[in-house]
Design a protein around this motif. Structure first.
Motif, PDB file in Angstrom:
ATOM      1  N   ALA A  99      -8.668 -23.166   0.417  1.00 18.44           N
ATOM      2  CA  ALA A  99     -10.083 -23.409   0.726  1.00 18.44           C
ATOM      3  C   ALA A  99     -10.447 -22.794   2.071  1.00 18.44           C
ATOM      4  N   ARG A 100      -9.600 -22.962   3.067  1.00 15.68           N
ATOM      5  CA  ARG A 100      -9.872 -22.388   4.389  1.00 15.68           C
ATOM      6  C   ARG A 100      -9.749 -20.864   4.358  1.00 15.68           C
ATOM      7  N   PHE A 101      -8.810 -20.353   3.586  1.00 13.80           N
ATOM      8  CA  PHE A 101      -8.658 -18.906   3.439  1.00 13.80           C
ATOM      9  C   PHE A 101      -9.946 -18.292   2.899  1.00 13.80           C
ATOM     10  N   ILE A 102     -10.497 -18.910   1.855  1.00 11.79           N
ATOM     11  CA  ILE A 102     -11.740 -18.413   1.272  1.00 11.79           C
ATOM     12  C   ILE A 102     -12.873 -18.491   2.291  1.00 11.79           C
ATOM     13  N   ASP A 103     -12.956 -19.597   3.019  1.00  7.17           N
ATOM     14  CA  ASP A 103     -13.985 -19.712   4.056  1.00  7.17           C
ATOM     15  C   ASP A 103     -13.875 -18.589   5.072  1.00  7.17           C
ATOM     16  N   ASP A 104     -12.676 -18.332   5.553  1.00 10.38           N
ATOM     17  CA  ASP A 104     -12.482 -17.295   6.570  1.00 10.38           C
ATOM     18  C   ASP A 104     -12.848 -15.919   6.050  1.00 10.38           C
ATOM     19  N   LYS A 105     -12.551 -15.639   4.805  1.00 11.21           N
ATOM     20  CA  LYS A 105     -12.807 -14.309   4.245  1.00 11.21           C
ATOM     21  C   LYS A 105     -14.253 -14.130   3.796  1.00 11.21           C
ATOM     22  N   VAL A 106     -14.889 -15.203   3.338  1.00  8.78           N
ATOM     23  CA  VAL A 106     -16.243 -15.095   2.794  1.00  8.78           C
ATOM     24  C   VAL A 106     -17.305 -15.251   3.875  1.00  8.78           C
ATOM     25  N   LYS A 107     -17.110 -16.167   4.795  1.00  9.67           N
ATOM     26  CA  LYS A 107     -18.158 -16.552   5.740  1.00  9.67           C
ATOM     27  C   LYS A 107     -18.752 -15.366   6.491  1.00  9.67           C
ATOM     28  N   ASP A 108     -17.934 -14.570   7.142  1.00 10.10           N
ATOM     29  CA  ASP A 108     -18.458 -13.494   7.974  1.00 10.10           C
ATOM     30  C   ASP A 108     -19.066 -12.356   7.171  1.00 10.10           C
ATOM     31  N   SER A 109     -18.715 -12.243   5.901  1.00 10.05           N
ATOM     32  CA  SER A 109     -19.241 -11.151   5.095  1.00 10.05           C
ATOM     33  C   SER A 109     -20.453 -11.550   4.247  1.00 10.05           C
TER      34      SER A 109
END
Length: 120
Positions: A99-109
């Motif tokens: 869940a945190r991995f997805i947040d880190d990869k999706v949020k800024d993009s």
């Protein structure tokens, strides 16, 4: 007294969508407010999430919670039926990692994140 649950989100936002899906899975009645940028309704973002000024914003009985993963934890702990995380501690840790991995990869993009940050 009946519970009052509100979700302020943005159409197309994966972060708003995950909270919307969680509430539906738990069978929680709630009111959804679609916040468009820029608009006057964006003031709810500042009211309920003055630190990050992002969506989604979740309000339960006038107590606001921000950040989608924190909101999901709150929902899961408040409405006990149909838990989101596995009972096994290792599997639970793995679910949190992804869940945190997805947040880190999706949020800024994500385009909505970029727009909100440009408004702050």
């Amino acid at each position: 007294m009946a519970e009052e649950v509100k979700l302020y989100g943005a159409w197309g936002s994966p972060f708003s969508n995950r909270v919307d899906i969680a509430l539906r899975l738990k069978g929680v009645d709630y009111k959804y407010f679609d916040v468009e940028f820029p608009s006057n309704s964006a003031s709810s973002i500042i009211k309920y999430n003055p630190v990050y000024k992002t969506l989604p914003d979740f309000v339960h009985n006038e107590s606001p919670t921000a950040e989608s993963l924190v909101i999901l934890e709150y929902i899961d702990e408040t409405w006990k039926d149909h838990p989101f995380l596995p009972q096994d501690l290792y599997k639970r840790a793995q679910a949190r990692f992804w869940a945190r991995f997805i947040d880190d990869k999706v949020k800024d993009s994500h385009p909505l994140h970029t727009l909100v940050m440009s408004l702050s």
